[in-house]
Scaffold this motif. Sequence first.
Motif, PDB file in Angstrom:
ATOM      1  N   LEU A 264     -12.492   7.598   8.564  1.00  0.00           N
ATOM      2  CA  LEU A 264     -12.808   6.222   8.198  1.00  0.00           C
ATOM      3  C   LEU A 264     -12.395   5.881   6.776  1.00  0.00           C
ATOM      4  CD1 LEU A 264     -16.279   5.760   9.944  1.00  0.00           C
ATOM      5  CD2 LEU A 264     -13.998   5.156  10.764  1.00  0.00           C
ATOM      6  N   TRP A 265     -12.468   6.856   5.855  1.00  0.00           N
ATOM      7  CA  TRP A 265     -12.076   6.574   4.464  1.00  0.00           C
ATOM      8  C   TRP A 265     -10.576   6.303   4.374  1.00  0.00           C
ATOM      9  CZ3 TRP A 265     -15.423   5.137   1.048  1.00  0.00           C
ATOM     10  CH2 TRP A 265     -16.738   5.597   1.104  1.00  0.00           C
ATOM     11  N   ALA A 266      -9.793   7.116   5.071  1.00  0.00           N
ATOM     12  CA  ALA A 266      -8.346   6.896   5.059  1.00  0.00           C
ATOM     13  C   ALA A 266      -7.996   5.566   5.731  1.00  0.00           C
ATOM     14  CB  ALA A 266      -7.632   8.050   5.764  1.00  0.00           C
ATOM     15  N   LEU A 267      -8.671   5.249   6.831  1.00  0.00           N
ATOM     16  CA  LEU A 267      -8.425   3.965   7.502  1.00  0.00           C
ATOM     17  C   LEU A 267      -8.810   2.794   6.611  1.00  0.00           C
ATOM     18  CD1 LEU A 267      -9.496   4.486  11.229  1.00  0.00           C
ATOM     19  CD2 LEU A 267      -7.206   4.174  10.304  1.00  0.00           C
ATOM     20  N   ALA A 268      -9.916   2.939   5.887  1.00  0.00           N
ATOM     21  CA  ALA A 268     -10.327   1.876   4.956  1.00  0.00           C
ATOM     22  C   ALA A 268      -9.258   1.680   3.881  1.00  0.00           C
ATOM     23  CB  ALA A 268     -11.673   2.226   4.321  1.00  0.00           C
ATOM     24  N   GLY A 269      -8.667   2.790   3.412  1.00  0.00           N
ATOM     25  CA  GLY A 269      -7.595   2.680   2.430  1.00  0.00           C
ATOM     26  C   GLY A 269      -6.371   1.990   2.999  1.00  0.00           C
ATOM     27  N   ALA A 270      -6.044   2.296   4.277  1.00  0.00           N
ATOM     28  CA  ALA A 270      -4.911   1.639   4.923  1.00  0.00           C
ATOM     29  C   ALA A 270      -5.148   0.145   5.075  1.00  0.00           C
ATOM     30  CB  ALA A 270      -4.650   2.270   6.293  1.00  0.00           C
ATOM     31  N   VAL A 271      -6.362  -0.229   5.460  1.00  0.00           N
ATOM     32  CA  VAL A 271      -6.704  -1.650   5.593  1.00  0.00           C
ATOM     33  C   VAL A 271      -6.633  -2.347   4.239  1.00  0.00           C
ATOM     34  CG1 VAL A 271      -8.549  -3.271   6.166  1.00  0.00           C
ATOM     35  CG2 VAL A 271      -8.109  -1.305   7.652  1.00  0.00           C
ATOM     36  N   ALA A 272      -7.133  -1.685   3.191  1.00  0.00           N
ATOM     37  CA  ALA A 272      -7.061  -2.266   1.848  1.00  0.00           C
ATOM     38  C   ALA A 272      -5.606  -2.466   1.424  1.00  0.00           C
ATOM     39  CB  ALA A 272      -7.788  -1.359   0.845  1.00  0.00           C
ATOM     40  N   GLY A 273      -4.753  -1.501   1.775  1.00  0.00           N
ATOM     41  CA  GLY A 273      -3.331  -1.640   1.468  1.00  0.00           C
ATOM     42  C   GLY A 273      -2.705  -2.814   2.192  1.00  0.00           C
TER      43      GLY A 273
ATOM     44  N   LEU B 216      -3.726  -5.993   0.465  1.00  0.00           N
ATOM     45  CA  LEU B 216      -2.919  -6.181  -0.742  1.00  0.00           C
ATOM     46  C   LEU B 216      -1.515  -6.653  -0.378  1.00  0.00           C
ATOM     47  CD1 LEU B 216      -2.473  -5.954  -3.783  1.00  0.00           C
ATOM     48  CD2 LEU B 216      -1.994  -3.508  -3.467  1.00  0.00           C
ATOM     49  N   PHE B 217      -0.951  -6.085   0.693  1.00  0.00           N
ATOM     50  CA  PHE B 217       0.368  -6.498   1.186  1.00  0.00           C
ATOM     51  C   PHE B 217       0.354  -7.986   1.527  1.00  0.00           C
ATOM     52  CE2 PHE B 217       4.010  -6.796   3.932  1.00  0.00           C
ATOM     53  CZ  PHE B 217       4.852  -5.750   3.578  1.00  0.00           C
ATOM     54  N   TYR B 218      -0.701  -8.422   2.196  1.00  0.00           N
ATOM     55  CA  TYR B 218      -0.845  -9.836   2.579  1.00  0.00           C
ATOM     56  C   TYR B 218      -0.955 -10.724   1.343  1.00  0.00           C
ATOM     57  CZ  TYR B 218      -3.004 -14.059   4.460  1.00  0.00           C
ATOM     58  OH  TYR B 218      -3.298 -15.367   4.773  1.00  0.00           O
ATOM     59  N   VAL B 219      -1.744 -10.302   0.364  1.00  0.00           N
ATOM     60  CA  VAL B 219      -1.933 -11.098  -0.853  1.00  0.00           C
ATOM     61  C   VAL B 219      -0.609 -11.238  -1.610  1.00  0.00           C
ATOM     62  CG1 VAL B 219      -3.064 -11.154  -3.121  1.00  0.00           C
ATOM     63  CG2 VAL B 219      -4.383 -10.551  -1.071  1.00  0.00           C
ATOM     64  N   LEU B 220       0.136 -10.150  -1.705  1.00  0.00           N
ATOM     65  CA  LEU B 220       1.429 -10.209  -2.388  1.00  0.00           C
ATOM     66  C   LEU B 220       2.371 -11.189  -1.692  1.00  0.00           C
ATOM     67  CD1 LEU B 220       2.027  -6.415  -3.180  1.00  0.00           C
ATOM     68  CD2 LEU B 220       1.411  -8.231  -4.797  1.00  0.00           C
ATOM     69  N   GLN B 221       2.325 -11.214  -0.358  1.00  0.00           N
ATOM     70  CA  GLN B 221       3.156 -12.160   0.384  1.00  0.00           C
ATOM     71  C   GLN B 221       2.728 -13.599   0.131  1.00  0.00           C
ATOM     72  OE1 GLN B 221       5.927 -11.840   3.061  1.00  0.00           O
ATOM     73  NE2 GLN B 221       6.126 -10.471   1.322  1.00  0.00           N
TER      74      GLN B 221
ATOM     75  N   GLY C 162       4.093   0.265   1.156  1.00  0.00           N
ATOM     76  CA  GLY C 162       4.292   0.526   2.580  1.00  0.00           C
ATOM     77  C   GLY C 162       4.173   2.001   2.912  1.00  0.00           C
ATOM     78  N   VAL C 163       4.739   2.867   2.068  1.00  0.00           N
ATOM     79  CA  VAL C 163       4.637   4.313   2.288  1.00  0.00           C
ATOM     80  C   VAL C 163       3.181   4.764   2.196  1.00  0.00           C
ATOM     81  CG1 VAL C 163       5.255   6.577   1.366  1.00  0.00           C
ATOM     82  CG2 VAL C 163       6.986   4.767   1.504  1.00  0.00           C
ATOM     83  N   ALA C 164       2.437   4.215   1.236  1.00  0.00           N
ATOM     84  CA  ALA C 164       1.026   4.569   1.086  1.00  0.00           C
ATOM     85  C   ALA C 164       0.221   4.131   2.311  1.00  0.00           C
ATOM     86  CB  ALA C 164       0.462   3.930  -0.183  1.00  0.00           C
ATOM     87  N   ILE C 165       0.493   2.919   2.807  1.00  0.00           N
ATOM     88  CA  ILE C 165      -0.207   2.431   4.005  1.00  0.00           C
ATOM     89  C   ILE C 165       0.103   3.323   5.197  1.00  0.00           C
ATOM     90  CG2 ILE C 165      -0.324   0.534   5.668  1.00  0.00           C
ATOM     91  CD1 ILE C 165       0.222  -1.369   3.316  1.00  0.00           C
ATOM     92  N   TRP C 166       1.373   3.700   5.334  1.00  0.00           N
ATOM     93  CA  TRP C 166       1.765   4.582   6.434  1.00  0.00           C
ATOM     94  C   TRP C 166       1.040   5.920   6.352  1.00  0.00           C
ATOM     95  CZ3 TRP C 166       4.060   9.381   5.994  1.00  0.00           C
ATOM     96  CH2 TRP C 166       4.456   9.972   7.200  1.00  0.00           C
TER      97      TRP C 166
END
Length: 441
Positions: free
Chosen positions: A196-205, A208-213, A227-231
Amino acid sequence: MAGTRSRPPFLGLLPLPERQAIARALRTETVGGLVLLGAAVVALIWATSPWSTAYTAVRDFHFGIPALGLDLSVGHWTADGLLAVFFLVAGIELKRELVVGELRTPATAALPVVAAVCGMVVPAALYLTTVTADGGGRAGWAVPMATDIAFALAVLALLSTHLPAALRAFLLTLAVVDGLGAILIIAIFFTSELNLWALAGAVAGLVLFYVLQRLRVRGWWWYVPLGVAIWALMYNGGVHATVAGVAMGLILRTSCDTGEDLSPASRVAHLVHPFSAGVAVPLFALFAAGVSISGPALSQVFTSPEPLGVVIGLAVGKTVGIFAGTYLAAHFTRAQLNPDLAWADVLGLSVLAGIGFTVALLIGELAFPGTQTGEHVKAAVLVASLIAAVLAAILLRRRNTVYRRLYEAENLDADSDGIPDIYQHDTAAEDTAAHTDGRHT
């Protein structure tokens, strides 16, 4: 007349901008499909040759960063890493279809959506029926649900048929919806123990991706590391890492701001699509399709319940599901078949959709990891795809005279102005406008 125009013809004349966008995508997919076909042939020859041990050694060689949970084999890197690029492009194409393409309005989306759903449900049902009757395992129920658009278009390229643009568009749209279904299946049913912690980090990424867009931030140095971090976080979270690619593709902005020639999604697709079609997917095929094709192995395809269920699901289930779904949608929704085309065309495309290569092999690996049954299922995917390709070739070649006539009419440019004449005649313009109005009703 008004009632007729409010009902858009299925497989009719596409608006010129959409037709050009689809043509660009199909050109890349066709070339990529031919490369994919070559990679699959090399994999089969290599895995069956006296150098098969070298193939296995290369495929199973591990490298990576163990501290980050990324110590993977070459085969694993291609399935989880390179295919994320393929699914990024799939996400972008899905977003385009939802915003400006065939899936924008219910009237035009109904037919390919219903056809794609039926084309997934029927193969899965036939697989489960087959394995249940013979006492086999049900884990591979999702293997025959996926259509490989690149491989299908490669078959069309080898046939040299003059397939009308609208039929190609339907195949592309069908594959997009089909791909979305496969993505959801992978995300929901083929996940390992969740972190769940890793998934939470992916969701947070992704947030952030959405906000940058939304803030119109540009520059690859922002998005590539993110993108690499989210993957990596998605992979360590237990969800198949290709889902990260789809999610980022859906987030990318498809609209153009003032002064922009291309949207961010179009720019990324333009840059990444050649790599996906020419490198990522063929390398995956090289290390996924390497099964030893021998007499005993082929006999297992037709005698063991799991591989037999895959063959029946792809070769029969796809055809029945897509054709029946298209027929029902055309008769019970506002879409209608173009009078210049016949149901034989739909049947040919339905059979062609039984080519389930890339995603089918991926789901087969997830369903039967490292087992002999998994190797037989891979062989079944290849056999079923070959059967579908041969049958589709026979059906579509019989219609080639009709295709050639329609193709020549669609592409006639007597005044050499770069725009097909069909888009410049008053009647055609009225029909196109009516078609477009119907699509956006």
